[in-house]
Structures are given as structure tokens and as C-alpha cells.
Write an enzyme that holds these catalytic residues in place. Structure first.
Site, PDB file in Angstrom:
ATOM      1  N   LYS A   1      18.852  33.961  64.467  1.00 37.87           N
ATOM      2  CA  LYS A   1      19.449  32.681  64.183  1.00 37.87           C
ATOM      3  C   LYS A   1      20.395  33.030  63.276  1.00 37.87           C
ATOM      4  CE  LYS A   1      18.265  28.010  62.357  1.00 37.87           C
ATOM      5  NZ  LYS A   1      16.897  27.367  61.552  1.00 37.87           N
TER       6      LYS A   1
ATOM      7  N   SER B   1      16.076  23.312  64.402  1.00 33.35           N
ATOM      8  CA  SER B   1      17.350  23.920  64.340  1.00 33.35           C
ATOM      9  C   SER B   1      17.589  25.272  64.952  1.00 33.35           C
ATOM     10  CB  SER B   1      17.876  23.976  62.821  1.00 33.35           C
ATOM     11  OG  SER B   1      16.895  24.813  62.103  1.00 33.35           O
TER      12      SER B   1
ATOM     13  N   SER C   1      11.565  23.524  62.397  1.00 39.72           N
ATOM     14  CA  SER C   1      12.633  24.145  63.203  1.00 39.72           C
ATOM     15  C   SER C   1      12.449  25.387  64.112  1.00 39.72           C
ATOM     16  CB  SER C   1      13.927  24.664  62.174  1.00 39.72           C
ATOM     17  OG  SER C   1      14.378  23.246  61.747  1.00 39.72           O
TER      18      SER C   1
END
Lengths: 51, 444
Positions: B77, B153, B177
Site C-alpha cells: 500500500k 482503504s 481497511s
């Protein structure tokens, strides 16, 4: 507080933060203030009993 | 190239010399480039990947131990520091920031274990969202249906693993997330006990809740990655008593999730149903703590240049920054009370099971979820069932249920420090056929 206009809510936020709030932020900030107010109300509600 | 990307399988093949790490890295990079339409990857790190893979192959040629993750391709990420690159945290305003001088600690440990970093991945700006709808890098698509969200996310991380681009991916979880995109994309994911995995070199969001974790293709791979990233892992104990969370966690479920839970209940029978009180209050407290801490973190930059933020993130952060500190303290006190109920449940059960989200991935052209009969924005509300759990800092392993159609996942929740037990329990469910990764048509 949440029955205030977008402009009034945004102005109060801007004053608390000491920032000049761009006009583009006003509707979104006001909507989020209202959302947070609803979460404050929920957090303060008595909890329902568990089973 | 037909290549099983499960981490354990790949590492064994590379270590035995059946395949080279360079060949695996090239295959991963090829798959990434062939999957542009997913919008999962923000930067493809060809040079670094081939350099790391070459070093692994050289070690093997010299007869040295290349590490337990030799040649295994992974991605992160875009809030993990990668030496030489700006850490964007999904924000256009940081796209040209000064590059990181060091790798994040988790990446350094993976490098030492022989893993090969191939890409950085899409996310909601500053990790504030549940759908990976990014104003700069686009909406990450669900590999199982490009018309649907991947979740967020850490949506790029889940989509990259589910799409077969990499063997595993690092993500972060503040309110759901990792768990939400793992569920919507049909892969395994772990959000550890709060503070158990290294946060050095990770862009922060909400200190009270932030954790890093990872996504894998198999439950067995969870323990393999965990052993590298974690400092000191407690040995797993056998999880013998599980229960299903009802009440709040049984409401607003789609027919698909209701059916999947009924099947799960039969498979794990007896699976008692238990409830806790005050979940709505806990979820709202988590929401407020997030808004406050996230807002305070970003307040200086917002004062300086608010318009450089994605409007959907900016306005949430500004409103949160204006909350009074006393409210933050009040929300933390709610947590203390809420935690007592879970402590009592963990006296009786090793694992609590709950849905991750109400149903399958929402469609991008209709980005809502139904809550108490009303349509609410998915971006802010997919965490209905994850926020009350991370609120307590509990470890959670998300497992994909063996269901037809779009993926559905459940949370395996344990007491603090039981991460290894949860991973072992997930592996047991996988062996018994209760859970399995949802297979895509692209790269299986």
C-alpha cells in the site's frame, strides 16, 4: 447546532481551527459536522441490553 | 506462464532451484502490466524487483540460504516508505514529496527474508475511506467484477493479491481497511493485535487504531509472512470454542451473507450465538476518535493548502479537527466499558465470528449500502461491523467463505495476543473446505 446553515456551521469550524475556509469546502464541511453530531448523539445514547 | 503464486509454493520452488527468482519477478511484472484496468498499482518497481530477485538467485548459486520468502513477489500500500520514492499515502499533494530515505521496517524485514518488492498500491487518500476511490489514481476495481469496488482503504493490496499479480501484499487497517477489501476480493487478511507489527516508516492516520497487516492467497501463507514481519510471535494454541456474534452483527445483512452464515453455522456446529450491548455506541465512538485524530494530524496542512486535498477526504478531516479534545476522551472512556464485555466472552470462547461487511462488493455506479432500510454512502459506512472490533485493538483474521458468486468474508476475532491462534484456526477452516480464496478468471 445541526439546524444551522451550511455557512454558519463552516464558519464556526473555521474559527475553531483558525483557518480561512475556502468556499469550496463549505457544503462538505457542514455535511460532515452534521454527521459527527449524529455520531455524538449515538455514542451518548444508553446501550441496549445484550442477550 | 502458469505459475502458482501461493507464497509457500513459490518460495519452495525458488529455494530448490526449480525456478529462478528473476523469472518469478518478471512474471509478476508482466501480470501487473496486463492488469492496468484494475487500477490497483500506482508504481511498478521493475528495477528494484529485478535487482532483489537477482540477489536472491546469486545467494542460491553460492549455496547460501536465500531466506524463507526467497523470490516471493509482493507489493505494498502506498503509505509504506520505500527508499528512494515519495510516500504518497494516496494523496496527489504528496506525489512529488521528498523521497523516503529508508524502507519501512516491515519492508526491510521482508527484504532480508528474500521477498521481492514489485509495486506500490492504490488506496483511499490518507486511508480515509472504505472503497479505494482515489481522486488521483482512480477507483480500484474488484478483480471478480470490474463494475464493483475492491473495498478500502487498502483496495489496491487486496485487488493485487486476488487478481494474481503478487503472492501477498502489505496494507494497513484503522477501522477495517484490511478486513473490508479482503472480504470483498475473496482473499485472506490479518489485522494484528494493536501495536504488534512494526509501524516505523508507515504514514500515520489514527494512532489509537492504526495497524499494518497483510493479504494472502492462502491461510497457510498468513503464518509464513507473519513469522517474518513480527518481532516475537507467540505459539498458536488450539481454538476449540467459537461463537457467532449476533445482534448488531446480524442486522442489515444481504440474503447472500445470511445464507453464507447459515452454511457456516452448520459446518461449525455447535456454534452458539452471542451478543454484546452498545455496539452502535462503540462504532460511533470509533468514528469520532478517527475524525478527531485524523483531523488533528492534518490540520496544519489543511490550514496551509486545503484545496490540495481530495474534497471527500478534506471536508471530513476539517470537520474532525474541530471536535473538542474532551469528546476524544469521552469516546475513549466508551471503549473501556465496551471492552469489558469482550473480556467476559473470551473467558468462554477462543474465537468470535462476525461478518466483515453486510454483503458482497457494492457497485461503483451505485456506491451505497443499505442500513436500516436507508441507502448510505459505502465510502463511509462499509465499516459498520469492523469499526467496533478494531476500536478494541483486537486481532482479526479475515477469511473468504467458500461461496458461489462474489466473495464474502468473515472476521475471526480473538483476545489480544491470540494472532497465531487465529491464523491456525483459519488454516484449519481452509483445510476443512469452509473457507477458500475466490478464484478469478485472470491469473489464478
Amino acid at each position: 447546532m445541526t439546524d444551522q446553515s451550511d455557512e454558519a456551521l463552516a464558519k464556526a469550524v473555521a474559527e475553531k481551527l483558525g483557518m480561512v475556509l475556502p468556499t469550496a469546502c463549505v457544503p462538505g464541511v457542514a455535511a460532515n459536522v452534521r454527521l459527527l453530531e449524529s455520531h455524538i448523539a449515538t455514542m451518548r445514547k444508553p446501550a441496549e441490553p445484550s442477550q | 506462464m502458469t505459475l502458482d503464486f501461493d507464497a509457500a509454493t513459490l518460495a519452495a520452488q525458488v529455494r530448490s532451484g526449480t525456478i529462478t527468482a528473476v523469472a518469478v519477478a518478471q512474471e509478476s511484472l508482466r501480470r501487473i502490466k496486463a492488469s492496468d484496468s484494475l487500477l490497483a498499482v500506482t508504481r511498478c518497481l521493475d528495477g528494484r524487483a529485478l535487482q532483489e530477485a537477482t540477489a536472491v538467485d546469486a545467494k542460491i548459486a553460492r549455496g547460501q540460504d536465500p531466506g524463507p520468502l526467497a523470490g516471493v513477489p509482493y507489493a505494498v500500500k502506498d503509505l509504506f516508505d520505500v527508499a528512494g520514492l515519495p510516500t504518497t499515502a494516496g494523496a496527489a499533494r504528496l506525489e512529488f514529496a521528498d523521497p523516503a530515505t529508508h524502507d519501512a521496517e516491515a519492508i526491510a524485514r521482508l527484504h532480508a527474508a528474500g521477498a521481492v518488492l514489485v509495486a506500490t498500491l492504490n488506496m483511499d487518500e490518507f486511508a480515509y475511506g472504505f472503497v479505494t476511490d482515489n481522486a488521483r489514481w482512480g477507483i480500484t476495481r474488484n478483480p471478480h467484477d470490474h463494475a464493483c469496488f475492491a473495498g478500502g482503504s487498502s483496495g489496491g493490496s487486496a485487488a493485487a493479491v486476488a487478481g494474481g499479480l503478487v503472492s501477498f501484499a502489505l496494507g494497513s487497517d484503522t477501522n477495517g481497511s484490511i478486513r473490508i477489501p479482503a472480504s470483498l476480493c475473496g482473499v485472506y487478511g490479518i489485522k494484528p493485535t494493536h501495536g504488534a507489527l512494526p509501524m516505523t516508516g508507515v504514514y500515520p492516520f489514527v494512532d489509537t487504531f492504526d495497524d499494518i497487516g497483510f493479504f494472502t492467497r492462502t491461510a497457510a501463507d498468513l503464518a509464513l509472512i507473519d513469522a517474518v514481519v513480527r518481532d516475537h510471535a507467540a505459539p498458536p494454541t488450539s481454538a476449540t470454542h467459537a461463537a457467532l456474534l449476533g445482534g448488531w452483527f446480524a442486522q442489515n445483512l444481504t440474503p447472500e451473507m445470511q445464507s453464507a452464515l447459515a452454511t457456516l453455522t452448520n459446518a461449525l456446529a455447535p456454534l452458539p450465538l452471542v451478543e454484546v450491548a452498545g455496539v452502535a455506541q462503540a462504532r460511533s465512538a470509533a468514528f469520532l476518535i478517527t475524525a478527531y485524530e485524523g483531523g488533528i494530524l492534518h490540520a496544519p496542512a489543511l490550514r496551509d493548502d486545503a484545496l490540495s486535498y481530495d474534497p471527500a477526504t478534506r471536508d471530513r478531516l476539517i470537520a474532525g479537527a474541530a471536535l473538542p479534545p474532551a469528546l476524544h476522551a469521552e469516546a475513549l472512556a466508551v471503549r473501556d466499558q465496551f471492552a469489558l464485555q469482550f473480556q467476559k466472552l473470551f473467558d468462554r470462547f477462543d474465537v468470535l465470528i462476525a461478518p466483515v461487511v453486510m454483503g458482497p462488493a457494492p457497485r461503483i455506479d451505485h456506491p451505497v449500502v443499505l442500513i436500516d432500510g436507508e441507502e448510505k454512502p459505502a465510502r463511509a459506512n462499509l465499516g459498520l461491523m469492523t469499526q467496533p472490533i478494531s476500536f478494541l485493538g483486537l486481532p482479526v483474521v479475515t477469511v473468504p467463505l467458500a461461496v458461489p458468486g462474489m466473495p464474502l468474508g468473515v472476521q475471526l476475532i480473538g483476545p489480544k495476543g491470540s494472532d497465531a491462534t487465529l491464523m491456525a484456526y483459519a488454516a484449519e477452516l481452509e483445510r476443512n473446505g469452509v473457507t477458500r480464496r475466490t478464484v478469478t478468471e485472470a491469473f489464478q
